[in-house]
Design a protein around this motif. Structure first.
Motif, PDB file in Angstrom:
ATOM      1  N   LEU A  46       0.791  -0.937   0.092  1.00  0.00           N
ATOM      2  CA  LEU A  46       0.108   0.171   0.163  1.00  0.00           C
ATOM      3  C   LEU A  46       1.084   1.552  -0.312  1.00  0.00           C
ATOM      4  CD1 LEU A  46      -2.863  -0.809   2.738  1.00  0.00           C
ATOM      5  CD2 LEU A  46      -2.394  -1.233   0.148  1.00  0.00           C
ATOM      6  N   PRO A  47       1.020   2.478  -1.123  1.00  0.00           N
ATOM      7  CA  PRO A  47       1.116   3.335  -0.996  1.00  0.00           C
ATOM      8  C   PRO A  47       0.691   4.530   0.497  1.00  0.00           C
ATOM      9  CG  PRO A  47      -1.110   3.687  -1.809  1.00  0.00           C
ATOM     10  CD  PRO A  47      -0.892   2.723  -1.315  1.00  0.00           C
ATOM     11  N   ILE A  48       1.984   3.768   2.060  1.00  0.00           N
ATOM     12  CA  ILE A  48       1.346   4.464   3.384  1.00  0.00           C
ATOM     13  C   ILE A  48       2.491   4.345   3.586  1.00  0.00           C
ATOM     14  CG2 ILE A  48      -0.956   4.799   3.241  1.00  0.00           C
ATOM     15  CD1 ILE A  48      -0.960   2.103   4.701  1.00  0.00           C
ATOM     16  N   ARG A  49       3.048   5.193   4.712  1.00  0.00           N
ATOM     17  CA  ARG A  49       4.302   4.476   5.809  1.00  0.00           C
ATOM     18  C   ARG A  49       3.624   5.127   6.699  1.00  0.00           C
ATOM     19  NH1 ARG A  49       9.225   3.448   5.088  1.00  0.00           N
ATOM     20  NH2 ARG A  49       9.328   3.272   2.637  1.00  0.00           N
ATOM     21  N   LYS A  50       3.447   4.541   8.635  1.00  0.00           N
ATOM     22  CA  LYS A  50       3.690   4.481   9.602  1.00  0.00           C
ATOM     23  C   LYS A  50       4.822   5.679  10.072  1.00  0.00           C
ATOM     24  CE  LYS A  50       1.325   1.999  13.287  1.00  0.00           C
ATOM     25  NZ  LYS A  50       1.530   1.500  13.860  1.00  0.00           N
ATOM     26  N   VAL A  51       3.703   6.742  10.601  1.00  0.00           N
ATOM     27  CA  VAL A  51       5.008   8.236  10.959  1.00  0.00           C
ATOM     28  C   VAL A  51       5.184   7.689  12.557  1.00  0.00           C
ATOM     29  CG1 VAL A  51       4.580   9.574   9.136  1.00  0.00           C
ATOM     30  CG2 VAL A  51       2.900   9.315  11.250  1.00  0.00           C
ATOM     31  N   ALA A  52       6.223   8.470  13.302  1.00  0.00           N
ATOM     32  CA  ALA A  52       6.213   8.230  14.240  1.00  0.00           C
ATOM     33  C   ALA A  52       5.355   8.724  15.292  1.00  0.00           C
ATOM     34  CB  ALA A  52       7.121   9.857  14.542  1.00  0.00           C
ATOM     35  N   ASP A  53       4.436   9.136  15.252  1.00  0.00           N
ATOM     36  CA  ASP A  53       3.199   9.247  16.438  1.00  0.00           C
ATOM     37  C   ASP A  53       1.906   8.144  15.587  1.00  0.00           C
ATOM     38  OD1 ASP A  53       1.237   9.544  13.907  1.00  0.00           O
ATOM     39  OD2 ASP A  53       1.345  12.058  14.075  1.00  0.00           O
TER      40      ASP A  53
END
Length: 280
Positions: free
Chosen positions: A96-103
């Motif tokens: 999927l074209p998503i990424r988990k960020v720090a928050d």
């Protein structure tokens, strides 16, 4: 000092244009243009070869999905397996074209990282599935796609150029680019080298097709496309920096190692494509 005056300072916006809050990036636009040109070229070839329109219609979907899935998985598994296979969240990022960020939230990023070798494998698998569905001559399908492929590859590399990615080594050649997103040192524009080579390869294939159309269906054009593109890729890699750190320990970089089997396959298809006559 004289070369400095000739260097090209390169720092374009990654966004081609915006529609309200929705931005169209140059990279995506180049992909779409490349795929559209291939679509139009292969449609023309099908019509010249008297292949029914209903057999052409599903081809674009097979090719699009094959290239996208293959190039994405190729990047993740060939170049960053330690990251993408390290957790379920990263596995999700592969598809999927998503990424988990720090928050802890998910951010839409688009597909950041696509590998041409994986895209080629994905396309080949997709075309085999298309052949199984339509029962066309497999070599005819592969040859027709191969005639159009270099023009798509050209625009994909132009997209890499607009993104200032896959940059070359530091050099003092007068046509060097200063990729300001990376630094102030002049570098080989490896993406442009590839784009120019693929543009020329398209006309080589088209020239041969116009004079020897009977070669479609023998595997010659498929083999020619693989041999030309990946031979060029092999040598142009010498002008590029490594994409990932582990390549420094390899005798050749990953792009070169992955290119060798495609060159061998291409030559084999050019000289022995008739072995596959059973695929009709």
């Amino acid at each position: 000092m004289s070369n400095v005056l000739l260097y090209i300072t390169w720092n374009p916006s990654e966004v081609a244009f915006s529609l309200g809050s929705f931005a169209i990036r140059w990279y995506s636009l180049c992909w779409l243009i490349g795929l559209l040109l291939a679509y139009l070229i292969v449609r023309k070839l099908y019509r010249e070869q008297k292949i029914k329109d209903e057999l052409f219609d599903p081809l674009f979907i097979y090719c699009f999905l094959g290239i996208l899935i293959g190039s994405r998985l190729g990047h993740c598994l060939f170049y960053e397996p330690d990251y993408f296979l390290s957790s379920m969240n990263h596995v999700i990022e592969m598809f999927l074209p998503i990424r988990k960020v720090a928050d802890g939230s998910w951010k839409f990023t688009g597909y950041e990282g696509l590998a041409s070798h994986g895209g080629t494998l994905g396309l080949m698998i997709a075309l085999f599935l298309y052949f199984r569905k339509t029962h066309l001559n497999l070599w005819q399908v592969l040859d027709n796609i191969a005639i159009a492929t270099p023009i798509t590859a050209c625009f994909i590399r132009l997209g890499n150029l607009m993104n200032s990615e896959i940059i070359g080594k530091v050099t003092d050649v007068p046509w060097a680019f200063i990729f300001q997103k990376v630094g102030e040192e002049p570098r080989h524009p490896g993406q442009l080298y590839e784009a120019i080579a693929y543009f020329l390869f398209f006309f080589v294939g088209w020239f041969i097709y116009r004079r020897r159309p009977e070669k479609v269906g023998t595997g010659f054009f498929f083999g020619l496309c693989l041999a030309l593109i990946f031979t060029a890729r092999f040598f142009i890699e010498f002008t590029k920096i490594n994409q990932v750190d582990f390549e420094a320990s390899l005798p050749l970089d990953m792009g070169q190692l992955l290119s060798i089997p495609f060159v061998i396959l291409g030559i084999a298809c050019m000289v022995g494509g008739k072995w596959m006559k059973k695929f009709k």
